[in-house]
Design an enzyme around this catalytic site. Sequence first.
Site, PDB file in Angstrom:
ATOM      1  N   GLY A 239      -1.365  -0.270  -2.922  1.00 19.80           N
ATOM      2  CA  GLY A 239      -0.523  -0.446  -1.957  1.00 19.80           C
ATOM      3  C   GLY A 239       0.121  -1.387  -1.513  1.00 19.80           C
ATOM      4  O   GLY A 239       0.987  -0.708  -0.131  1.00 19.80           O
ATOM      5  N   GLU A 270      -6.542  -2.714  -6.667  1.00 22.24           N
ATOM      6  CA  GLU A 270      -5.421  -1.881  -7.622  1.00 22.24           C
ATOM      7  C   GLU A 270      -4.244  -2.105  -7.318  1.00 22.24           C
ATOM      8  O   GLU A 270      -4.254  -0.731  -6.774  1.00 22.24           O
ATOM      9  CB  GLU A 270      -6.916  -0.337  -7.053  1.00 22.24           C
ATOM     10  CG  GLU A 270      -7.804   0.126  -6.814  1.00 22.24           C
ATOM     11  CD  GLU A 270      -8.656   0.990  -6.872  1.00 22.24           C
ATOM     12  OE1 GLU A 270      -7.653   1.767  -6.615  1.00 22.24           O
ATOM     13  OE2 GLU A 270      -9.613   1.773  -7.232  1.00 22.24           O
ATOM     14  N   CYS A 340      20.910  20.296 -13.395  1.00 22.87           N
ATOM     15  CA  CYS A 340      21.353  20.662 -12.070  1.00 22.87           C
ATOM     16  C   CYS A 340      20.128  21.511 -11.809  1.00 22.87           C
ATOM     17  O   CYS A 340      19.586  22.138 -10.790  1.00 22.87           O
ATOM     18  CB  CYS A 340      21.539  22.356 -13.708  1.00 22.87           C
ATOM     19  SG  CYS A 340      22.127  22.530 -15.240  1.00 22.87           S
TER      20      CYS A 340
HETATM   21  N1  LLP Z   1      -5.475   3.102  -6.597  1.00 23.66           N
HETATM   22  C1  LLP Z   1      -5.528   4.504  -5.598  1.00 23.66           C
HETATM   23  C2  LLP Z   1      -6.229   5.509  -5.603  1.00 23.66           C
HETATM   24  C3  LLP Z   1      -4.155   5.361  -5.824  1.00 23.66           C
HETATM   25  O1  LLP Z   1      -4.411   6.279  -5.665  1.00 23.66           O
HETATM   26  C4  LLP Z   1      -3.070   4.229  -6.056  1.00 23.66           C
HETATM   27  C5  LLP Z   1      -1.812   5.077  -6.459  1.00 23.66           C
HETATM   28  C6  LLP Z   1      -2.766   3.252  -6.016  1.00 23.66           C
HETATM   29  C7  LLP Z   1      -4.460   2.316  -6.508  1.00 23.66           C
HETATM   30  C8  LLP Z   1      -1.572   2.460  -6.563  1.00 23.66           C
HETATM   31  O2  LLP Z   1      -1.360   1.534  -5.409  1.00 23.66           O
HETATM   32  P1  LLP Z   1       0.201   0.894  -5.675  1.00 23.66           P
HETATM   33  O3  LLP Z   1      -0.138   0.082  -5.652  1.00 23.66           O
HETATM   34  O4  LLP Z   1       1.117   1.284  -7.089  1.00 23.66           O
HETATM   35  O5  LLP Z   1       0.971   1.456  -4.364  1.00 23.66           O
HETATM   36  N2  LLP Z   1       4.337   7.944  -6.385  1.00 23.66           N
HETATM   37  C9  LLP Z   1       4.433   7.665  -5.624  1.00 23.66           C
HETATM   38  C10 LLP Z   1       2.844   6.237  -5.802  1.00 23.66           C
HETATM   39  C11 LLP Z   1       1.872   7.482  -5.286  1.00 23.66           C
HETATM   40  C12 LLP Z   1       0.680   6.266  -5.164  1.00 23.66           C
HETATM   41  C13 LLP Z   1      -0.729   6.950  -5.479  1.00 23.66           C
HETATM   42  N3  LLP Z   1      -1.539   6.608  -5.489  1.00 23.66           N
HETATM   43  C14 LLP Z   1       5.658   6.859  -6.082  1.00 23.66           C
HETATM   44  O6  LLP Z   1       6.598   6.514  -6.759  1.00 23.66           O
HETATM   45  O7  LLP Z   1       6.387   5.901  -4.506  1.00 23.66           O
END
Ligand code: LLP
Length: 410
Positions: A239, A270, A340
Amino acid sequence: MSFLKYENNILKFEGVAISEIAKGRTTPFYCYSQNTLIDNFNKFANSVASFDSTVCFSLKSNSNLTLLKTLEKLGAGADVVSEWEMRKALKAGISAKNIVFSGIGKTDKDIQFAINNDCFQINVESIDELNRINEIAASIGKVQKIGIRINPDIKADTHKKISTGSLEDKFGVSIEDTHKIFQNRANYSSLKISSIAFHIGSNIKELNPFENTFSLIGDLAKKINSETSIIDTIDVGGGLSPQKRNFTFEEYAKLIHKYFDLEGIKFIFEPGRLISADAGILVSKVLYIKNITGKKFIIIDAGMNDMIRPALYDANHEVLPEINNDEFEEINTDIVGPICESSDVFINIKRFNKIKIGEYVVLKDVGAYGSTMSSNYNARPLIEELLISGSEITTIRKRQTFEDFISNEV
Ligand code: LLP
């Protein structure tokens, strides 16, 4: 250090001009900088090296096998949410010992695959799911290590469509239910319930939501472990935003030291976007330029099917011209794709370089949730992916062909 920059007004990626990268190739395409990926991973991994930890790269941000192999060599594990993500991680050489399996709707097949392949930990999001995994593990004859994903009910400062840590979101189990599950863990004879997990959202720029979560969950972990020292792993999710973040990795790591008892605990991180976002660009070509009263449309050959974030989350991805000619037009301009749909707009700007048909533009920071969220909408192919490392450019995913596209239809 950024590997995307203008040199003498020519936009270069790892020192190679965009026009050079694009020469002889069909646009649009993704291009990833290997050195950016490596830098990003190492910086984060070093900042949490004082913990007994594994950095499990989140495949949903980018699951290209070549990138995964690069990360595996640096010691990365994987955060996966489906059988195929886990298969890709394994195929890239990531050991199952370093794979955590999350996701709110795992199928029996996902669960069987994870257990049969010795997945380090499955993160569970409901009591029904816990029961199902127990049954499946029993039928396989194995004991599966489980993390309970807690929903701490904390709102993160992010777009509501990518927030996950509030009770309004579908994710995780409440603090109270988590406590009960640990108290009743003897009921699950085929599970080793010994971990807690959380992930409060994506693209988080402030430290506060992390601090509030760590404080809450740190207390819970201490309480559970004072009753019985069962928790051996804490998965703090991902996150962290790569951009405009108001805190350093060191400050983030310090908070973990502050709120958790580290003795005998392994930490799982993660990150997805943090590692892959700025490693990727999308190269596209200007197809047409259209002027209407007071407004200009620059129509490029990439569409929302290639990169959906601006349309879906109003995400702001800077668009850079291949040549910074210092000649600007002050006019309300939409840079749009060919799909489109009126939402197929990458950016609206009031001032942009004078640009001509046939010139290239680059969308920045699309290495995360770009390719993995792309689709065949409007019957457009999944596009090529390249890796650039110094002057070496390699195709790491071929552009889909028409035959690939229709091969499963009867
Ligand atoms: N761990 C879990 C349980 C998650 O659900 C996620 C992302 C991550 C790790 C990795 O998160 P990050 O470090 O990448 O923020 N499609 C959206 C983002 C959705 C994230 C979903 N979960 C976007 O394009 O902003």
